[in-house]
Scaffold this active site. Structure first.
Site, PDB file in Angstrom:
ATOM      1  N   THR A 170      53.582  90.405  38.117  1.00  0.00           N
ATOM      2  CA  THR A 170      54.588  89.625  37.383  1.00  0.00           C
ATOM      3  C   THR A 170      55.220  88.548  38.262  1.00  0.00           C
ATOM      4  O   THR A 170      55.598  87.479  37.773  1.00  0.00           O
ATOM      5  CB  THR A 170      55.669  90.587  36.835  1.00  0.00           C
ATOM      6  OG1 THR A 170      55.006  91.578  36.050  1.00  0.00           O
ATOM      7  CG2 THR A 170      56.670  89.869  35.968  1.00  0.00           C
ATOM      8  N   ARG A 185      56.382  90.842  31.280  1.00  0.00           N
ATOM      9  CA  ARG A 185      57.612  91.507  31.724  1.00  0.00           C
ATOM     10  C   ARG A 185      57.388  93.016  31.674  1.00  0.00           C
ATOM     11  O   ARG A 185      56.744  93.515  30.746  1.00  0.00           O
ATOM     12  CB  ARG A 185      58.780  91.139  30.815  1.00  0.00           C
ATOM     13  CG  ARG A 185      59.039  89.638  30.682  1.00  0.00           C
ATOM     14  CD  ARG A 185      59.975  89.393  29.522  1.00  0.00           C
ATOM     15  NE  ARG A 185      60.272  87.977  29.290  1.00  0.00           N
ATOM     16  CZ  ARG A 185      59.576  87.192  28.470  1.00  0.00           C
ATOM     17  NH1 ARG A 185      58.516  87.647  27.843  1.00  0.00           N
ATOM     18  NH2 ARG A 185      59.940  85.930  28.292  1.00  0.00           N
ATOM     19  N   CYS A 203      43.894  67.888  39.241  1.00  0.00           N
ATOM     20  CA  CYS A 203      42.516  68.321  38.951  1.00  0.00           C
ATOM     21  C   CYS A 203      42.371  69.830  38.985  1.00  0.00           C
ATOM     22  O   CYS A 203      41.296  70.357  38.686  1.00  0.00           O
ATOM     23  CB  CYS A 203      41.515  67.649  39.883  1.00  0.00           C
ATOM     24  SG  CYS A 203      41.176  68.541  41.398  1.00  0.00           S
ATOM     25  N   HIS A 209      68.809  83.271  38.647  1.00  0.00           N
ATOM     26  CA  HIS A 209      69.854  83.179  37.639  1.00  0.00           C
ATOM     27  C   HIS A 209      71.229  83.378  38.260  1.00  0.00           C
ATOM     28  O   HIS A 209      71.383  84.083  39.260  1.00  0.00           O
ATOM     29  CB  HIS A 209      69.630  84.261  36.570  1.00  0.00           C
ATOM     30  CG  HIS A 209      68.402  84.028  35.747  1.00  0.00           C
ATOM     31  ND1 HIS A 209      68.332  83.039  34.807  1.00  0.00           N
ATOM     32  CD2 HIS A 209      67.199  84.649  35.730  1.00  0.00           C
ATOM     33  CE1 HIS A 209      67.133  83.069  34.236  1.00  0.00           C
ATOM     34  NE2 HIS A 209      66.422  84.025  34.789  1.00  0.00           N
ATOM     35  N   CYS A 218      42.262  68.946  49.781  1.00  0.00           N
ATOM     36  CA  CYS A 218      42.797  68.765  48.420  1.00  0.00           C
ATOM     37  C   CYS A 218      43.405  67.375  48.331  1.00  0.00           C
ATOM     38  O   CYS A 218      44.413  67.095  48.980  1.00  0.00           O
ATOM     39  CB  CYS A 218      43.848  69.832  48.120  1.00  0.00           C
ATOM     40  SG  CYS A 218      44.751  69.512  46.591  1.00  0.00           S
ATOM     41  N   VAL A 261      46.937 102.601  45.001  1.00  0.00           N
ATOM     42  CA  VAL A 261      47.397 103.998  45.022  1.00  0.00           C
ATOM     43  C   VAL A 261      46.839 104.708  43.797  1.00  0.00           C
ATOM     44  O   VAL A 261      47.013 104.256  42.667  1.00  0.00           O
ATOM     45  CB  VAL A 261      48.932 104.075  45.054  1.00  0.00           C
ATOM     46  CG1 VAL A 261      49.412 105.502  44.819  1.00  0.00           C
ATOM     47  CG2 VAL A 261      49.446 103.557  46.381  1.00  0.00           C
ATOM     48  N   CYS A 296      38.517  70.494  45.203  1.00  0.00           N
ATOM     49  CA  CYS A 296      38.661  71.237  46.463  1.00  0.00           C
ATOM     50  C   CYS A 296      38.212  72.693  46.374  1.00  0.00           C
ATOM     51  O   CYS A 296      37.976  73.321  47.407  1.00  0.00           O
ATOM     52  CB  CYS A 296      40.096  71.154  46.979  1.00  0.00           C
ATOM     53  SG  CYS A 296      41.303  71.951  45.913  1.00  0.00           S
TER      54      CYS A 296
END
Ligand SMILES: Cc1cc2nc3c(=O)[nH]c(=O)nc-3n(C[C@H](O)[C@H](O)[C@H](O)COP(=O)(O)OP(=O)(O)OC[C@H]3O[C@@H](n4cnc5c(N)ncnc54)[C@H](O)[C@@H]3O)c2cc1C
Length: 487
Positions: free
Chosen positions: A45, A317, A443, A54, A406, A177, A448
């Protein structure tokens, strides 16, 4: 049982939460190991979210989310310099376009004040449009939160982990694990894909899979379900015509709403929506999702430059039963849960880590702080951010800095080689991308990608066909001849 390693504490999961916990553990005289199933840190996540630190006015007073968000925000302000975190404290706005939404802003303001958020105020239409001239003329006002910021979540997780390693902790990637090992009701270690690791304490920071980890120890109290959020990313040329900072709509019951927001790298994105899912691996973007976030974002910024979109992505989430974070000792002695982190888990991570350490200290009163904890990470400057003189000096010291790999983001071979060999270095093409930005431009790696693959193969001394894009079965190239000519 044959153990491949012995530790005091094993942290399961190398997302921002696990990495922040590892750093906190490394302040103590403990042998700590973090195990991550993917080839790199922050592939769960943590890699796909809105990247906002926040302010802390959303969550209800007294919830774990509220407490750790407000504290986490303050900690990021302190840690930014020590860990060279890429954070821009732009402030955030929750925009209201109706009288009803203006009333919601008042509620958010009171909640924020109760949570201890500093500097909150409701600003009028004129003030909103002077900060964000491209917003809808229907705007009536906004809740302004000056302490909010945007960050680079991968960079934050990596910095926490590198600081921990600098202080003696260990990170194992490609190490899944399979079970938390328990004897007589107490944790004794973990069985992993690389072998068993002995440990007195195990911290479950496995994100979406926190329930599976708990269940493997016999603790079935936790359930996590995935809630998807989709995004569209615009290239840097779009930034000027969209927003300068973080713009939220007024929130819904399930999410903070679909925002229009700048990134630390100068792009802009719209999203996320919120969709409850059954599959914890389903990261597909959908036409319905794209249409929904475009419609929603257009209510904030009517002139979205859709032609400047460069990619779509989504994140999942990890939603707990009661919607709050799970930060607690398990009924199995020695197991501590730090899971179920939906937003604001990124903002809260350093404070979650402090809370986990508090729980650990309650379980073990023999923990001793180190006197020589090294809090500061060495600084790096991207080639593209160097002055001409600095670039010339870098090339003179190492000619690989004179070879641009790149072109979109001006990333050199010297930088790519460096991030492959640095602490918690890159093993995959996406690992290089996230550390250097090679492949993140217009791109999207079209030019690259093959060169980066070749450099990884050379530096890690592996065949080109073994280089992965990101996860386990994501090889960049396939050797048709070796497979007998079969596709
Ligand atoms: C759409 C969206 C928007 C969001 N926006 C924000 C925002 O703006 N601000 C904010 O503060 N938060 C936001 N969040 C929340 C934030 O991204 C998360 O709270 C945070 O990234 C969670 O980190 P984590 O370390 O708990 O989980 P993860 O990053 O998922 O890390 C868990 C790790 O555990 C590993 N793992 C799992 N099982 C095993 C195993 N068996 N063995 C070894 N390793 C294992 C996984 O591979 C993964 O790397 C958002 C989330 C989403 C999805």
């Amino acid at each position: 049982m044959n153990y491949i390693k012995e530790a005091d504490v094993v942290v399961i999961g190398g997302g921002v939460v696990g990495c922040a916990i590892l750093r906190e553990l490394s302040k103590y005289k403990l042998r700590s190991i973090l195990v991550e199933k993917e080839p790199d840190l922050a592939c769960g996540t943590t890699k796909a979210n809105s990247a906002i630190i926040h302010a802390g006015f959303d969550a209800p007073k007294g919830s774990k989310k509220a407490l750790t968000n407000v504290r986490g925000n303050r900690l990021y302000h302190e840690l930014q310099d020590q860990l060279n975190l890429d954070i821009k404290w732009l402030g955030s706005m929750v925009v209201a376009t109706t009288a009803e939404e203006m009333a919601t802003l008042e509620e958010l303001l009171s909640r924020g004040i109760a949570n201890g958020v500093k500097g909150l105020e409701i600003i009028d239409k004129e003030a909103v449009l002077s900060k964000e001239p491209n917003l809808t003329p229907n705007v009536q006002g906004a809740l302004w939160a000056p302490t909010a910021g945007i960050c680079w979540p991968f960079g934050a997780a990596l910095a926490f982990a590198r600081c921990a390693v600098q202080n003696g902790a260990e990170v194992l990637t490609d190490c899944a694990v399979e079970q938390v090992l328990v004897e007589d009701g107490k944790v004794v270690g973990v069985a992993t894909s690389q072998g068993a690791i002995q440990a007195r304490y195990v911290i479950n920071a496995a994100g979406l899979y926190g329930d599976a980890i708990a269940a493997s120890a016999g603790d079935t109290s936790i359930h996590i379900h995935p809630r998807k959020g989709e995004y569209i990313l615009f290239d840097k040329t779009a930034a000027a015509s969209l927003v300068q900072g973080i713009v939220f709509p007024t929130p819904t019951k399930t999410s903070k709403g679909c925002l229009v927001c700048a990134t630390t790298h100068g792009n802009v994105f719209i999203g996320p929506n919120a969709q409850d899912m059954a599959d914890k691996e389903d990261l597909a973007t959908t036409t319905e999702g794209m249409n929904a976030i475009i419609a929603s974002a257009k209510k904030l910024v009517p002139t979205l430059p859709l032609g400047a979109s460069i990619t779509e992505f989504s994140g999942l989430r990890a939603v707990s039963d009661n919607g709050d974070f799970i930060i607690e000792a398990s009924s199995v002695h020695g197991l501590i849960h730090a899971t179920g982190m939906q937003s604001p888990g990124l903002s809260s991570a350093p404070a979650i880590a402090e809370e986990v350490l508090e729980i650990l200290r309650e379980l073990d009163d023999t923990l001793v702080l180190k006197h020589d904890f090294k809090a500061v990470l060495p600084r790096h400057k991207a080639f593209s951010a160097m002055t001409r003189a600095e670039q010339e000096a870098a090339i003179a010291a190492n000619p690989l800095y004179g070879r641009v790999i790149c072109r979109c983001e001006t990333v050199t071979e010297g930088e790519i080689v460096e991030v492959i060999h640095e602490t918690c270095g890159a093993k995959t093409v996406d690992g290089v991308k996230r550390r250097t930005r090679a492949g993140m431009g217009r791109c999207q790696g079209g030019f690259c990608g093959p060169r980066v693959t070749q450099i990884i193969a050379r530096e890690l001394n592996i065949p080109v066909t073994a280089v992965r894009k990101e996860g386990a079965a994501s090889q960049m190239f396939y050797d048709k001849e070796a497979a007998g000519g079969k596709d």
